[in-house]
Motif scaffolding. Sequence first.
Motif, PDB file in Angstrom:
ATOM      1  N   LEU A  73       0.846  -1.194   0.000  1.00 25.70           N
ATOM      2  CA  LEU A  73       0.000   0.000   0.000  1.00 25.70           C
ATOM      3  C   LEU A  73       0.880   1.242   0.000  1.00 25.70           C
ATOM      4  N   ALA A  74       0.715   2.086  -1.013  1.00 26.88           N
ATOM      5  CA  ALA A  74       1.426   3.358  -1.098  1.00 26.88           C
ATOM      6  C   ALA A  74       0.469   4.475  -0.695  1.00 26.88           C
ATOM      7  N   VAL A  75       0.896   5.321   0.245  1.00 28.19           N
ATOM      8  CA  VAL A  75       0.064   6.417   0.736  1.00 28.19           C
ATOM      9  C   VAL A  75       0.807   7.729   0.512  1.00 28.19           C
ATOM     10  N   HIS A  76       0.109   8.691  -0.079  1.00 27.77           N
ATOM     11  CA  HIS A  76       0.679  10.013  -0.333  1.00 27.77           C
ATOM     12  C   HIS A  76      -0.310  11.090   0.100  1.00 27.77           C
ATOM     13  N   VAL A  77       0.198  12.190   0.629  1.00 23.19           N
ATOM     14  CA  VAL A  77      -0.599  13.396   0.860  1.00 23.19           C
ATOM     15  C   VAL A  77      -0.508  14.258  -0.389  1.00 23.19           C
ATOM     16  N   VAL A  78      -1.657  14.769  -0.844  1.00 16.52           N
ATOM     17  CA  VAL A  78      -1.687  15.624  -2.025  1.00 16.52           C
ATOM     18  C   VAL A  78      -1.486  17.078  -1.595  1.00 16.52           C
ATOM     19  N   HIS A  79      -0.568  17.766  -2.276  1.00 18.80           N
ATOM     20  CA  HIS A  79      -0.321  19.184  -2.026  1.00 18.80           C
ATOM     21  C   HIS A  79      -0.955  19.973  -3.173  1.00 18.80           C
ATOM     22  N   TYR A  80      -1.983  20.748  -2.843  1.00 17.95           N
ATOM     23  CA  TYR A  80      -2.742  21.469  -3.859  1.00 17.95           C
ATOM     24  C   TYR A  80      -1.941  22.630  -4.458  1.00 17.95           C
ATOM     25  N   ARG A  81      -2.414  23.107  -5.592  1.00 19.99           N
ATOM     26  CA  ARG A  81      -1.865  24.343  -6.162  1.00 19.99           C
ATOM     27  C   ARG A  81      -2.221  25.543  -5.295  1.00 19.99           C
ATOM     28  N   PHE A  82      -3.479  25.602  -4.863  1.00 15.80           N
ATOM     29  CA  PHE A  82      -3.985  26.727  -4.089  1.00 15.80           C
ATOM     30  C   PHE A  82      -4.694  26.191  -2.849  1.00 15.80           C
ATOM     31  N   ARG A  83      -4.847  27.023  -1.851  1.00 19.09           N
ATOM     32  CA  ARG A  83      -5.527  26.560  -0.648  1.00 19.09           C
ATOM     33  C   ARG A  83      -7.037  26.741  -0.709  1.00 19.09           C
ATOM     34  N   GLY A  84      -7.569  27.323  -1.801  1.00 19.70           N
ATOM     35  CA  GLY A  84      -9.001  27.565  -1.922  1.00 19.70           C
ATOM     36  C   GLY A  84      -9.695  26.655  -2.923  1.00 19.70           C
ATOM     37  N   TRP A  85     -11.003  26.438  -2.700  1.00 18.80           N
ATOM     38  CA  TRP A  85     -11.845  25.722  -3.661  1.00 18.80           C
ATOM     39  C   TRP A  85     -12.079  26.587  -4.885  1.00 18.80           C
ATOM     40  N   ASN A  86     -12.381  27.868  -4.639  1.00 16.70           N
ATOM     41  CA  ASN A  86     -12.479  28.888  -5.686  1.00 16.70           C
ATOM     42  C   ASN A  86     -13.620  28.649  -6.663  1.00 16.70           C
ATOM     43  N   GLY A  87     -14.789  28.486  -6.091  1.00 10.43           N
ATOM     44  CA  GLY A  87     -16.010  28.430  -6.889  1.00 10.43           C
ATOM     45  C   GLY A  87     -15.989  27.344  -7.943  1.00 10.43           C
ATOM     46  N   GLY A  88     -16.389  27.710  -9.148  1.00  9.18           N
ATOM     47  CA  GLY A  88     -16.480  26.739 -10.225  1.00  9.18           C
ATOM     48  C   GLY A  88     -15.150  26.163 -10.661  1.00  9.18           C
ATOM     49  N   HIS A  89     -14.035  26.792 -10.251  1.00 11.19           N
ATOM     50  CA  HIS A  89     -12.729  26.222 -10.583  1.00 11.19           C
ATOM     51  C   HIS A  89     -12.535  24.865  -9.904  1.00 11.19           C
ATOM     52  N   ALA A  90     -13.056  24.740  -8.673  1.00 15.89           N
ATOM     53  CA  ALA A  90     -12.909  23.485  -7.909  1.00 15.89           C
ATOM     54  C   ALA A  90     -11.470  22.968  -7.972  1.00 15.89           C
ATOM     55  N   HIS A  91     -10.529  23.846  -7.665  1.00 13.20           N
ATOM     56  CA  HIS A  91      -9.118  23.497  -7.836  1.00 13.20           C
ATOM     57  C   HIS A  91      -8.686  22.231  -7.095  1.00 13.20           C
ATOM     58  N   PRO A  92      -9.080  22.020  -5.833  1.00 13.05           N
ATOM     59  CA  PRO A  92      -8.641  20.785  -5.157  1.00 13.05           C
ATOM     60  C   PRO A  92      -9.153  19.516  -5.823  1.00 13.05           C
ATOM     61  N   ALA A  93     -10.362  19.563  -6.384  1.00  7.81           N
ATOM     62  CA  ALA A  93     -10.880  18.393  -7.088  1.00  7.81           C
ATOM     63  C   ALA A  93     -10.069  18.124  -8.352  1.00  7.81           C
ATOM     64  N   GLU A  94      -9.707  19.194  -9.065  1.00  8.02           N
ATOM     65  CA  GLU A  94      -8.844  19.028 -10.237  1.00  8.02           C
ATOM     66  C   GLU A  94      -7.487  18.452  -9.833  1.00  8.02           C
ATOM     67  N   ASP A  95      -6.954  18.949  -8.709  1.00  9.15           N
ATOM     68  CA  ASP A  95      -5.656  18.458  -8.245  1.00  9.15           C
ATOM     69  C   ASP A  95      -5.739  16.991  -7.828  1.00  9.15           C
ATOM     70  N   ALA A  96      -6.863  16.607  -7.243  1.00  6.28           N
ATOM     71  CA  ALA A  96      -7.037  15.202  -6.862  1.00  6.28           C
ATOM     72  C   ALA A  96      -7.070  14.312  -8.102  1.00  6.28           C
ATOM     73  N   GLN A  97      -7.755  14.771  -9.140  1.00  9.14           N
ATOM     74  CA  GLN A  97      -7.777  14.012 -10.391  1.00  9.14           C
ATOM     75  C   GLN A  97      -6.363  13.879 -10.968  1.00  9.14           C
ATOM     76  N   TRP A  98      -5.623  14.988 -10.955  1.00  9.60           N
ATOM     77  CA  TRP A  98      -4.239  14.941 -11.434  1.00  9.60           C
ATOM     78  C   TRP A  98      -3.428  13.946 -10.614  1.00  9.60           C
ATOM     79  N   ALA A  99      -3.631  13.949  -9.291  1.00  3.18           N
ATOM     80  CA  ALA A  99      -2.860  13.063  -8.411  1.00  3.18           C
ATOM     81  C   ALA A  99      -3.144  11.595  -8.710  1.00  3.18           C
ATOM     82  N   VAL A 100      -4.390  11.261  -9.044  1.00  2.00           N
ATOM     83  CA  VAL A 100      -4.698   9.881  -9.422  1.00  2.00           C
ATOM     84  C   VAL A 100      -3.957   9.508 -10.699  1.00  2.00           C
ATOM     85  N   ASP A 101      -3.948  10.419 -11.661  1.00  2.00           N
ATOM     86  CA  ASP A 101      -3.174  10.166 -12.887  1.00  2.00           C
ATOM     87  C   ASP A 101      -1.703   9.934 -12.569  1.00  2.00           C
ATOM     88  N   GLU A 102      -1.164  10.719 -11.649  1.00  2.00           N
ATOM     89  CA  GLU A 102       0.231  10.588 -11.265  1.00  2.00           C
ATOM     90  C   GLU A 102       0.498   9.232 -10.615  1.00  2.00           C
TER      91      GLU A 102
END
Length: 259
Positions: free
Chosen positions: A76-105
């Motif tokens: 089992l490999a466990v990683h903490v995801v470090h976001y680009r920004f600390r905010g959700w930022n409305g429709g940008h939903a940056h942390p969700a995008e970063d989570a998707q990127w992290a799964v790809d990684e």
Amino acid sequence: MASQALPVRGARLGKRVTPGLTPAARRESDETVRAAVLVLPGGSALSTRRRSPVAAAAVVPLARRLVRAAGRGEGLAVHVVHYRFRGWNGGHAHPAEDAQWAVDEVVQRYGDVPVALVGMDMGGRAALRAAGHPAVNSVVAMAPWLPDALEPDPVKQLIGRHVMIVHGTNDHSTHPDLSYRLAERAKKVNRDVCRFEVHSDGHLLTEHRSEVSALAADFVLGTLLGRSFARPVADALAAPPPLGLRMPLAAGFGRAPLH
């Protein structure tokens, strides 16, 4: 906010989490990775400031608990995801995008392995939103930040995933009724949804930290590595609403065999 040009900063995966404070003696490459967990920290509603190291550090103990619960040799490999920004930022939903990127990684690093998303606060919302990635097997959302908006968060991306929501009944930062409503909608399209209530606990779930960590570990290891669920988890998944969505987390969960 939508028209503001955002600075370019990349999300990243933290180093692979080890059980203790010091790096593991063996190299990561010595063990075949069978599954991965991405731990998603909390954040703010609106902010384009750099990611918060405090929020990331707050979820490291949970990440270490997952590694210890899996044990050596489980892969089992466990990683903490470090976001680009600390905010959700409305429709940008940056942390969700970063989570998707992290799964790809993760898929790029370890191959076609099942992935669990485990999020706290805003990270819980990001985990739920990013669950539609094909590699995601399961989601744990703890005290998820779910604004009471006219347009509720989607749930179709949760179809085919194992989903657990955990919320303190005395949470005054992210209202538990909102996570119940989302769980209720999700249960209508996916039977593999459960929700636990941590009575008398607040937003950070500190009063019952040990039980909450044990609950998350039981669910993650059951969904990723095929372990049997503890009896309360199995019961919560099998029970119809509202029972399976208002399951109380018993004091002492994880301290004695509950199977």
